[in-house]
Design a protein around this motif. Structure first.
Motif, short mmCIF file in Angstrom:
data_model
loop_
_atom_site.label_atom_id
_atom_site.label_comp_id
_atom_site.label_asym_id
_atom_site.label_seq_id
_atom_site.Cartn_x
_atom_site.Cartn_y
_atom_site.Cartn_z
N UNK A 79 43.85 38.83 32.71
CA UNK A 79 42.94 38.47 33.81
C UNK A 79 41.55 38.09 33.34
N UNK A 80 41.36 37.95 32.03
CA UNK A 80 40.03 37.64 31.51
C UNK A 80 39.55 36.27 31.94
N UNK A 81 40.47 35.32 32.12
CA UNK A 81 40.10 33.98 32.55
C UNK A 81 40.73 33.73 33.92
N UNK A 82 39.92 33.31 34.91
CA UNK A 82 40.48 33.04 36.23
C UNK A 82 40.92 31.59 36.35
N UNK A 83 41.43 31.21 37.52
CA UNK A 83 41.94 29.84 37.74
C UNK A 83 40.87 28.77 37.59
N UNK A 90 35.29 42.26 29.35
CA UNK A 90 35.47 43.68 29.66
C UNK A 90 34.32 44.55 29.14
N UNK A 91 33.70 44.15 28.03
CA UNK A 91 32.57 44.93 27.51
C UNK A 91 31.42 44.88 28.53
N UNK A 126 36.16 49.66 23.84
CA UNK A 126 35.30 49.00 24.82
C UNK A 126 34.06 49.83 25.11
N UNK A 127 34.23 51.14 25.22
CA UNK A 127 33.10 52.01 25.49
C UNK A 127 32.09 51.99 24.35
N UNK A 128 32.58 52.06 23.13
CA UNK A 128 31.68 52.02 21.98
C UNK A 128 30.94 50.68 21.92
#
Length: 154
Positions: A79-83, A90-91, A126-128
């Motif tokens: 889902x990182x890239x939409x239509x 996410x970071x 991702x948190x780091x």
């Protein structure tokens, strides 16, 4: 108790960031909460969410530590890239959750300004990365505060 919330992005992305907030049943008015725990689920960046994958763990944390647990629903690889070709990071979504917790969350949830963070596997990474991005930010927003007391990465 479980609440869903949409956070306005604190990055250049116009996408709202979904979070799930877990609150202890033992304190229905949030009068004695010790702080907030940000939890970022694992899943290899390709699957998982806080509702089905880690809800039991978040509910355990909220009761045992008497904190509000905020779990961020970051964009998965699919889902990182939409239509429209817009790319979501996410970071940045985890940074949005960190910003919300420090700037709004403690007041909204009626908690002490004491924060802990927890991430599992890809969520730990991702948190780091989000914490490092906050530390090094140049966008005029404040960097990490000393209110973050603990970081648990597994």
């Amino acid at each position: 108790r479980i609440r869903k919330r949409k956070l306005a992005s604190s990055s250049s992305s116009s996408r709202e960031v979904d979070v799930t907030i877990y609150l202890p049943k033992s304190d229905p008015n949030n009068t004695k909460l010790n702080g907030i725990c940000l939890h970022v689920h694992g899943g290899g960046w390709i699957w998982g969410d806080s509702q089905y994958q880690v809800a039991h763990r978040c509910l355990e944390m909220t009761e045992s530590m008497n904190v509000a647990v905020v779990s961020v629903e970051y964009s998965l690889a699919s889902t990182i890239c939409n239509d429209n070709g817009q790319i979501f990071d996410p970071v940045d979504e985890v940074v949005t959750a960190l910003d919300w917790i420090e700037n709004i969350g403690a007041d909204e949830l009626n908690t002490k300004s004491v924060y802990v963070a927890s991430g599992e596997s890809s969520g730990a990474q991702l948190l780091l990365l989000a914490m490092l991005k906050r530390r090094d930010r140049t966008d005029g927003m404040p960097s990490l505060t000393s209110s973050w007391k603990c970081l648990n990465l597994v």
